[in-house]
Motif scaffolding. Structure first.
Motif, mmCIF file in Angstrom:
data_model
loop_
_atom_site.group_PDB
_atom_site.id
_atom_site.type_symbol
_atom_site.label_atom_id
_atom_site.label_comp_id
_atom_site.label_asym_id
_atom_site.label_seq_id
_atom_site.Cartn_x
_atom_site.Cartn_y
_atom_site.Cartn_z
ATOM 1 N N ALA A 1 0.841 -1.214 0.000
ATOM 2 C CA ALA A 1 0.000 0.000 0.000
ATOM 3 C C ALA A 1 0.867 1.253 0.000
ATOM 4 C CB ALA A 1 -0.938 -0.003 1.209
ATOM 5 N N GLU A 2 1.950 1.245 0.799
ATOM 6 C CA GLU A 2 2.848 2.392 0.834
ATOM 7 C C GLU A 2 3.565 2.570 -0.506
ATOM 8 O OE1 GLU A 2 4.145 2.704 5.526
ATOM 9 O OE2 GLU A 2 5.079 1.159 4.288
ATOM 10 N N GLN A 3 3.883 1.476 -1.161
ATOM 11 C CA GLN A 3 4.524 1.573 -2.475
ATOM 12 C C GLN A 3 3.597 2.273 -3.465
ATOM 13 O OE1 GLN A 3 5.661 -2.454 -3.430
ATOM 14 N NE2 GLN A 3 7.263 -2.496 -1.869
ATOM 15 N N GLN A 4 2.314 2.018 -3.373
ATOM 16 C CA GLN A 4 1.349 2.703 -4.241
ATOM 17 C C GLN A 4 1.253 4.181 -3.878
ATOM 18 O OE1 GLN A 4 -0.252 1.521 -7.009
ATOM 19 N NE2 GLN A 4 1.124 -0.209 -6.650
ATOM 20 N N LEU A 5 1.193 4.470 -2.577
ATOM 21 C CA LEU A 5 1.131 5.859 -2.119
ATOM 22 C C LEU A 5 2.355 6.657 -2.549
ATOM 23 C CD1 LEU A 5 -0.194 5.683 1.556
ATOM 24 C CD2 LEU A 5 -1.264 6.880 -0.354
ATOM 25 N N THR B 1 11.220 6.713 0.137
ATOM 26 C CA THR B 1 10.066 6.093 -0.516
ATOM 27 C C THR B 1 10.427 5.629 -1.923
ATOM 28 O OG1 THR B 1 9.288 8.282 -1.196
ATOM 29 C CG2 THR B 1 8.365 7.374 0.838
ATOM 30 N N GLN B 2 11.574 6.027 -2.428
ATOM 31 C CA GLN B 2 12.017 5.565 -3.751
ATOM 32 C C GLN B 2 12.662 4.189 -3.671
ATOM 33 O OE1 GLN B 2 14.501 8.698 -5.322
ATOM 34 N NE2 GLN B 2 12.754 9.622 -6.359
ATOM 35 N N GLY C 1 1.517 11.358 -1.267
ATOM 36 C CA GLY C 1 1.665 10.038 -0.653
ATOM 37 C C GLY C 1 3.021 9.873 0.006
ATOM 38 N N THR C 2 4.055 10.362 -0.656
ATOM 39 C CA THR C 2 5.411 10.300 -0.103
ATOM 40 C C THR C 2 5.478 11.038 1.232
ATOM 41 O OG1 THR C 2 6.417 10.096 -2.270
ATOM 42 C CG2 THR C 2 7.817 10.953 -0.525
ATOM 43 N N GLU C 3 4.915 12.237 1.271
ATOM 44 C CA GLU C 3 4.924 13.023 2.510
ATOM 45 C C GLU C 3 4.123 12.332 3.606
ATOM 46 O OE1 GLU C 3 3.543 16.896 1.323
ATOM 47 O OE2 GLU C 3 5.345 17.279 0.136
ATOM 48 N N LEU C 4 3.016 11.712 3.247
ATOM 49 C CA LEU C 4 2.182 11.000 4.212
ATOM 50 C C LEU C 4 2.952 9.819 4.815
ATOM 51 C CD1 LEU C 4 -0.568 10.577 5.572
ATOM 52 C CD2 LEU C 4 -1.218 9.197 3.584
ATOM 53 N N LYS D 1 3.871 6.865 -5.131
ATOM 54 C CA LYS D 1 3.909 7.255 -6.543
ATOM 55 C C LYS D 1 3.603 8.732 -6.765
ATOM 56 C CE LYS D 1 3.107 2.667 -8.336
ATOM 57 N NZ LYS D 1 2.247 1.768 -9.093
ATOM 58 N N ASN D 2 3.200 9.430 -5.690
ATOM 59 C CA ASN D 2 2.998 10.880 -5.827
ATOM 60 C C ASN D 2 3.518 11.592 -4.582
ATOM 61 O OD1 ASN D 2 0.795 11.364 -3.852
ATOM 62 N ND2 ASN D 2 -0.380 10.026 -5.208
#
Length: 125
Positions: free
Chosen positions: A51-55, A101-102, A61-64, A57-58
């Motif tokens: 789920a985090e990998q999907q988040l 997150t990358q 989401g990265t900041e979250l 992507k923008n």
């Protein structure tokens, strides 16, 4: 019996894996701990959930993810520091962390009250 730096690093890595499983519900794919003078650096790979990998992507989401993971670690600061103190025999002075997150890597850095590497070397001689 005195432990080598490698043995202490392995204990710390195992404790962090167990912490991640207990506190976050899953462990990293790979964990390595490094003792550098009065610091313990832990590098965890593969920490992001699907789920985090999907988040990730923008930007939002990265900041979250970064805020959530930082907040979770801050709430677990006491038991995590206690685990490090039990393994090292030294008080944890501070704790720093960041997550990519990358790459799905997380770095956790503990600073200790004195030079752990030197203390271990002296105990072995």
């Amino acid at each position: 019996m005195a432990r080598t730096i490698g043995q202490v690093e392995a204990e710390i890595a195992a404790a962090l894996i167990q912490f991640e499983k207990d506190f976050l519900g899953r462990g990293p794919k790979e964990t390595k701990a490094y003792i550098i003078e009065d610091m313990v650096l832990i590098r965890l790979k593969g920490v992001l959930t699907p789920a985090e990998q999907q988040l990730a992507k923008n930007t939002e989401g990265t900041e979250l993810i970064k805020r959530l993971r930082s907040n979770l670690l801050e709430q677990a600061r006491e038991p995590l520091s206690a685990a490090i103190e039990k393994i090292t025999g030294l008080e944890v002075v501070s704790l720093y962390t960041d997550i990519s997150t990358q790459t799905g890597e997380r770095i956790i850095l503990f600073t200790l009250q004195e030079n752990l590497a030197e203390r271990i070397r002296c105990a072995l001689t």
